[in-house]
Design a protein around this motif. Structure first.
Motif, mmCIF file in Angstrom:
data_model
loop_
_atom_site.group_PDB
_atom_site.id
_atom_site.type_symbol
_atom_site.label_atom_id
_atom_site.label_comp_id
_atom_site.label_asym_id
_atom_site.label_seq_id
_atom_site.Cartn_x
_atom_site.Cartn_y
_atom_site.Cartn_z
ATOM 1 N N GLN A 252 -53.863 55.622 94.586
ATOM 2 C CA GLN A 252 -52.425 55.223 94.344
ATOM 3 C C GLN A 252 -51.684 56.398 93.785
ATOM 4 O O GLN A 252 -50.306 56.461 94.225
ATOM 5 C CB GLN A 252 -52.491 54.456 92.895
ATOM 6 C CG GLN A 252 -53.295 53.258 93.008
ATOM 7 C CD GLN A 252 -54.707 52.935 93.073
ATOM 8 O OE1 GLN A 252 -55.289 54.145 93.013
ATOM 9 N NE2 GLN A 252 -55.356 52.031 93.418
ATOM 10 N N GLU A 255 -50.306 57.611 97.369
ATOM 11 C CA GLU A 255 -49.051 57.005 97.870
ATOM 12 C C GLU A 255 -47.727 56.993 97.200
ATOM 13 O O GLU A 255 -47.044 57.158 97.539
ATOM 14 C CB GLU A 255 -49.749 55.358 97.745
ATOM 15 C CG GLU A 255 -48.692 54.526 98.342
ATOM 16 C CD GLU A 255 -49.270 53.324 97.913
ATOM 17 O OE1 GLU A 255 -48.365 52.293 98.450
ATOM 18 O OE2 GLU A 255 -50.265 52.766 97.498
ATOM 19 N N ARG A 256 -47.899 57.241 95.866
ATOM 20 C CA ARG A 256 -46.688 57.648 94.917
ATOM 21 C C ARG A 256 -46.192 58.887 95.518
ATOM 22 O O ARG A 256 -44.942 59.021 95.425
ATOM 23 C CB ARG A 256 -47.048 57.625 93.815
ATOM 24 C CG ARG A 256 -45.992 57.626 92.762
ATOM 25 C CD ARG A 256 -44.916 56.370 92.792
ATOM 26 N NE ARG A 256 -43.557 56.594 91.852
ATOM 27 C CZ ARG A 256 -43.846 56.047 90.726
ATOM 28 N NH1 ARG A 256 -44.790 55.555 89.977
ATOM 29 N NH2 ARG A 256 -42.378 56.293 89.922
ATOM 30 N N LYS A 259 -44.418 59.043 98.682
ATOM 31 C CA LYS A 259 -42.933 58.210 98.553
ATOM 32 C C LYS A 259 -41.919 59.222 97.858
ATOM 33 O O LYS A 259 -40.841 59.279 98.410
ATOM 34 C CB LYS A 259 -43.225 56.896 97.637
ATOM 35 C CG LYS A 259 -41.864 56.193 97.238
ATOM 36 C CD LYS A 259 -41.236 55.620 98.737
ATOM 37 C CE LYS A 259 -39.930 54.803 98.393
ATOM 38 N NZ LYS A 259 -39.517 54.469 99.564
ATOM 39 N N GLU A 262 -41.063 61.991 100.334
ATOM 40 C CA GLU A 262 -41.123 61.621 101.862
ATOM 41 C C GLU A 262 -40.057 62.340 102.668
ATOM 42 O O GLU A 262 -40.253 62.352 104.029
ATOM 43 C CB GLU A 262 -40.658 60.283 101.637
ATOM 44 C CG GLU A 262 -39.355 59.798 101.200
ATOM 45 C CD GLU A 262 -38.779 58.222 101.210
ATOM 46 O OE1 GLU A 262 -39.617 57.560 101.735
ATOM 47 O OE2 GLU A 262 -37.861 57.845 100.741
ATOM 48 N N TRP A 386 -49.844 63.855 107.246
ATOM 49 C CA TRP A 386 -49.618 62.756 106.704
ATOM 50 C C TRP A 386 -48.156 62.347 107.640
ATOM 51 O O TRP A 386 -47.583 63.325 107.983
ATOM 52 C CB TRP A 386 -49.265 62.523 105.317
ATOM 53 C CG TRP A 386 -47.997 63.487 104.748
ATOM 54 C CD1 TRP A 386 -46.829 63.371 104.850
ATOM 55 C CD2 TRP A 386 -48.462 64.835 104.261
ATOM 56 N NE1 TRP A 386 -46.133 64.297 104.204
ATOM 57 C CE2 TRP A 386 -46.976 64.941 103.795
ATOM 58 C CE3 TRP A 386 -49.502 65.749 103.720
ATOM 59 C CZ2 TRP A 386 -46.691 66.448 103.078
ATOM 60 C CZ3 TRP A 386 -49.021 66.806 103.313
ATOM 61 C CH2 TRP A 386 -47.898 67.123 102.959
#
Length: 396
Positions: A252, A255-256, A259, A262, A386
């Protein structure tokens, strides 16, 4: 046979040193050049020991030759970087500068040989005590002169130590609250940590009034650079850059972070080093500024490294000032801080970095620093991969 062995072992030490240390010289030429002079001095002293203890000739002669071979390799490897600092930027005259530098070295060597012969005949003689005292006196003078010679060299090309110092001055000079825009730490353990109205206490930048840039000049940085000692702890590249596994991110959290960043080729991760706990933690608690690091994308360029260092410095200042605004009884809770506890701070950091980065690049140019494409950061091994947004423009 002893003479052949000492020379052969010295050459082997030189090759081994080159294979292990060669990539470090360009990004830290001044410090390695001064260390080379110290190592050469040690080699000279070991040669004197062969005269004092001839029964251990092979041991002392081999060690002396190894020290001198390593010192000569280090000196020659850093020489081009030092010569490049004398270019005015308008001509590619490094050959001319090198030729004149080598000619000066030859002249000094000849003067040294003549002075040594004169001293040995008229003053020193063959007494061991006289030889040692003369060596110590002359060597101290040589190290003193070398220190000030290296100190006078001004690089316009940034390495990570100079970049971190410049960015720290730049961030602390900005006339805005460092953490008032970062709402709070979202950790139950840190329920006393709210942003309040804490503001930067380092003063405002005079550049906002058009008087003076917050970015130091090459001369100012040169006067404050460490020549012998390693960089200050927070200015060390190994502390600033790390891997995704260093803080053992959860899915988690990763993923944050992807974001939030990004549009960048880097991530900022908050959390202690879970892979290699430092021995220094046994004697003193680490600063909260050590609890964050950069993870570079495998395609990150020098410009991305500069921007990520700016973001890291902003984040360090926010965490430091937020900690100072907390109640003393919650001191121990900072040891467990992680990225998931400070999303708002990370988002504010990313936003402020995007805001100030173009200004920072302009300030660098106005202070005659070289563009990021010429910066010497050395090799940053710990990178990650990524998916990147196709519309990314942070490194353009």
């Amino acid at each position: 046979l002893n003479w052949v062995l000492k020379d052969a072992l010295g050459k082997m030490a030189r090759m081994l040193w080159a294979s292990q240390m060669g990539r470090r010289f360009d990004s830290d030429a001044k410090r390695w050049r001064f260390r080379a002079s110290l190592l050469f001095a040690v080699g000279n002293f070991l040669e004197i020991l062969t005269y004092m203890m001839p029964q251990l000739f092979l041991l002392w002669a081999t060690l002396a030759n190894c020290c001198k071979q390593i010192a000569m390799l280090t000196s020659s490897s850093t020489r081009t970087s030092l010569y490049n600092s004398f270019r005015d930027g308008t001509r590619e005259n490094i050959g001319d500068i090198t030729a004149k530098g080598e000619a000066q070295i030859a002249i000094v060597d000849l003067l040294g040989i003549a002075s040594g012969v004169a001293l040995s005949k008229s003053v020193v003689g063959t007494a061991v005590s006289s030889v040692v005292l003369t060596y110590l006196g002359l060597q101290a003078m040589e190290i003193f002169c070398m220190y000030h010679e290296i100190r006078s060299v001004q690089f316009r090309v940034l390495n990570f130590e100079r970049l971190e110092q410049i960015i720290r001055n730049f961030v602390r000079a900005q006339p805005r609250p460092l953490i008032s825009s970062s709402p709070k730490i979202t950790n139950n353990k840190l329920n006393g940590a709210t942003s309040g109205n804490t503001t930067a206490k380092h003063g405002t930048s005079s550049s906002s009034n058009g008087e003076e840039s917050p970015v130091p000049t090459p001369e100012a940085i040169s006067n404050n650079e460490r020549i012998f000692w390693p960089p200050k702890h927070l200015s060390r590249r190994a502390l600033a850059f790390g891997s995704l596994g260093r803080a053992k991110l959860s899915g988690q959290e990763l993923e944050r972070l992807l974001k939030i960043f990004e549009n960048d080729r880097f991530l900022l991760v908050v959390g202690p080093n879970m892979k290699k706990p430092k021995l220094r933690n046994l004697f003193s608690k680490p600063s909260i500024q050590e609890y964050c690091h950069i993870v570079l994308h495998e395609d990150a360029s020098n410009t991305d490294i500069v921007k990520s260092t700016l973001a890291l410095t902003i984040l360090r200042e926010k965490l430091c000032l937020l900690k100072e605004s907390k109640r003393p009884e919650s001191e121990d809770s900072w040891e467990d801080i992680r990225s998931q506890h400070c999303w708002d701070i990370l988002e504010a950091t990313e936003s402020e970095c995007n805001q100030f980065f173009p200004q920072f690049l302009r300030e660098l140019s106005s202070r005659t620093w070289s563009p990021p494409s010429r910066f010497m950061f050395g090799r940053v091994h710990k990178r990650a991969q990524w998916p990147l947004k196709t519309s990314k423009s942070s490194s353009s």
